[in-house]
Design an enzyme around this catalytic site. Structure first.
Site, PDB file in Angstrom:
ATOM      1  N   LEU A 151       6.962  75.487  35.450  1.00 19.24           N
ATOM      2  CA  LEU A 151       7.330  74.361  36.304  1.00 19.24           C
ATOM      3  C   LEU A 151       7.768  73.169  35.462  1.00 19.24           C
ATOM      4  O   LEU A 151       8.683  72.432  35.852  1.00 19.24           O
ATOM      5  CB  LEU A 151       6.158  73.975  37.203  1.00 19.24           C
ATOM      6  CG  LEU A 151       6.430  72.807  38.157  1.00 19.24           C
ATOM      7  CD1 LEU A 151       7.535  73.159  39.152  1.00 19.24           C
ATOM      8  CD2 LEU A 151       5.162  72.404  38.894  1.00 19.24           C
ATOM      9  N   TYR A 152       7.128  72.964  34.318  1.00 17.89           N
ATOM     10  CA  TYR A 152       7.540  71.874  33.426  1.00 17.89           C
ATOM     11  C   TYR A 152       9.025  71.980  33.101  1.00 17.89           C
ATOM     12  O   TYR A 152       9.787  71.012  33.250  1.00 17.89           O
ATOM     13  CB  TYR A 152       6.711  71.915  32.143  1.00 17.89           C
ATOM     14  CG  TYR A 152       7.228  71.015  31.053  1.00 17.89           C
ATOM     15  CD1 TYR A 152       7.269  69.636  31.221  1.00 17.89           C
ATOM     16  CD2 TYR A 152       7.669  71.546  29.838  1.00 17.89           C
ATOM     17  CE1 TYR A 152       7.748  68.805  30.214  1.00 17.89           C
ATOM     18  CE2 TYR A 152       8.144  70.727  28.833  1.00 17.89           C
ATOM     19  CZ  TYR A 152       8.180  69.362  29.021  1.00 17.89           C
ATOM     20  OH  TYR A 152       8.658  68.548  28.028  1.00 17.89           O
ATOM     21  N   ALA A 153       9.456  73.157  32.668  1.00 13.28           N
ATOM     22  CA  ALA A 153      10.869  73.357  32.345  1.00 13.28           C
ATOM     23  C   ALA A 153      11.745  73.170  33.577  1.00 13.28           C
ATOM     24  O   ALA A 153      12.833  72.581  33.499  1.00 13.28           O
ATOM     25  CB  ALA A 153      11.073  74.743  31.748  1.00 13.28           C
TER      26      ALA A 153
END
EC number: 5.1.3.6
Length: 341
Positions: A151-153
């Site tokens: 999710l960060y990416a």
């Protein structure tokens, strides 16, 4: 020049702000002082910046648009450098909402601010995590980056897409620069180098994921700061489009928008990195070998060609030199003075 920089209590933002202040520029720093890691370390960074009359701090969250407006009124910025984010690949598995709030809503607020005040250059911090499990190496900015592994990416890729649309609609020159495993003094305690050095000094085992076979394009903090400062003077425009024989330019045909890698293109295998840390510390680590964690990728490897074509610079500090500098800082601030942090 006058700058508004978000994330100035963070690792990278602190170093960028300090460099610009030392050069005589005026910086307004915006930071939420979130407790993702030891807030005392963030306070110490800001205390150093606040020794200068060329720095003013605003403490608030990115989601607070009114606070961003106040910071902009104070800064009257020619350049905005948006470094604040909810970082960390693994933490995104545990607390996804923090990433949506900071990296999507917060970045959208920053885009709205840029739309309103029209700086000469808007600069956005992105990440090599966007490349996912890309098998083509080195990673070039024009490579596919639409299969994020975390999710960060995904939030960082979404930020880039939103930024392109705003650059197209409102003509604010915008550069998104992709970090590659940044390390150095004043680094985050949750990053591998800090954790390894701290564990070795305290006799704890270090967790080595992927059986040590993963590789990372480690970027020393001073090299990254140099890249950002140089890029700040190159707002995307047709006037600085790079010739194809030098690099594949990501300058959009539809907007003053560009993506640039800020890695040096010298990946190091994790076990080699561990050995470098052991040598710098002066003692061996206790190795706890583990499989790859969910969300990890086997390698990162930047192509620095576009960065070099635009700025005449590419990162060059070796891992050996950079790790030694970090260990020296750690010894001065943690090993000999644990009570100060």
């Amino acid at each position: 020049m006058r700058y508004l920089i978000t994330g100035t209590a963070g690792f990278i933002g602190f170093h960028v702000a300090k460099r610009l202040i030392d050069e005589g520029h005026f910086v307004v720093g915006f930071d939420g002082m979130t407790p993702y890691y030891d807030v005392t370390l963030k306070e110490r960074r800001h205390a150093i910046l606040q020794r200068s009359n060329g720095f003013k701090a605003v403490t608030a969250m990115l989601e607070d648009r009114a606070a961003l407006d106040r910071a902009a009124e104070l800064a009257e910025p020619e350049v905005i450098i948006h470094l604040a984010a909810q970082a960390g690949v693994r933490y995104s598995l545990e607390n996804p909402k923090a990433y949506v709030d900071a990296n999507l809503v917060g970045s959208w607020n920053m885009l709205e601010l840029a739309k309103a005040i029209a700086p000469k250059h808007l600069m956005l911090a992105s990440t090599s995590s966007i490349y996912g499990a890309n098998e083509k190496i080195p990673f070039a900015e024009a490579d596919r980056a639409d299969e994020p592994m975390t999710l960060y990416a995904a939030t960082k890729k979404s930020m880039e897409l939103m930024a392109h649309s705003y650059a197209h609609l409102y003509k604010v020159p915008t550069t998104s620069f992709r970090f590659f495993t940044v390390y150095g003094p004043w680094g985050r305690p949750d990053m591998a180098l800090f954790k390894f050095v701290d564990a070795i000094h305290n006799g704890r085992p270090i967790d080595i994921y992927g059986e040590g076979r993963m590789s990372r394009d480690f970027t020393y903090i001073d090299d990254l700061v140099e890249s950002i400062v140089r890029l700040s003077h190159v707002p995307p425009s047709e006037e600085n489009r790079v010739a194809p024989e030098k690099a594949t330019d990501t300058l959009s045909r539809h907007a003053p928008f560009r993506v640039v890698n800020t890695g040096g293109g010298q990946p190091v295998e994790l076990m080699t990195f561990v050995e470098t840390v052991e040598k710098a510390v002066g003692r061996p680590a206790i190795h706890n070998m583990l499989p790859m964690q969910q969300g990890d990728v086997p390698r990162t490897f930047a192509s620095p060609d576009l960065l070099e074509a635009l700025t005449g610079f590419k990162p060059s500090v070796s891992v050996e030199e950079g790790v030694a500098r970090f260990v020296e800082w750690y010894d001065q601030n943690y090993r000999r003075a644990h009570t100060t942090v």
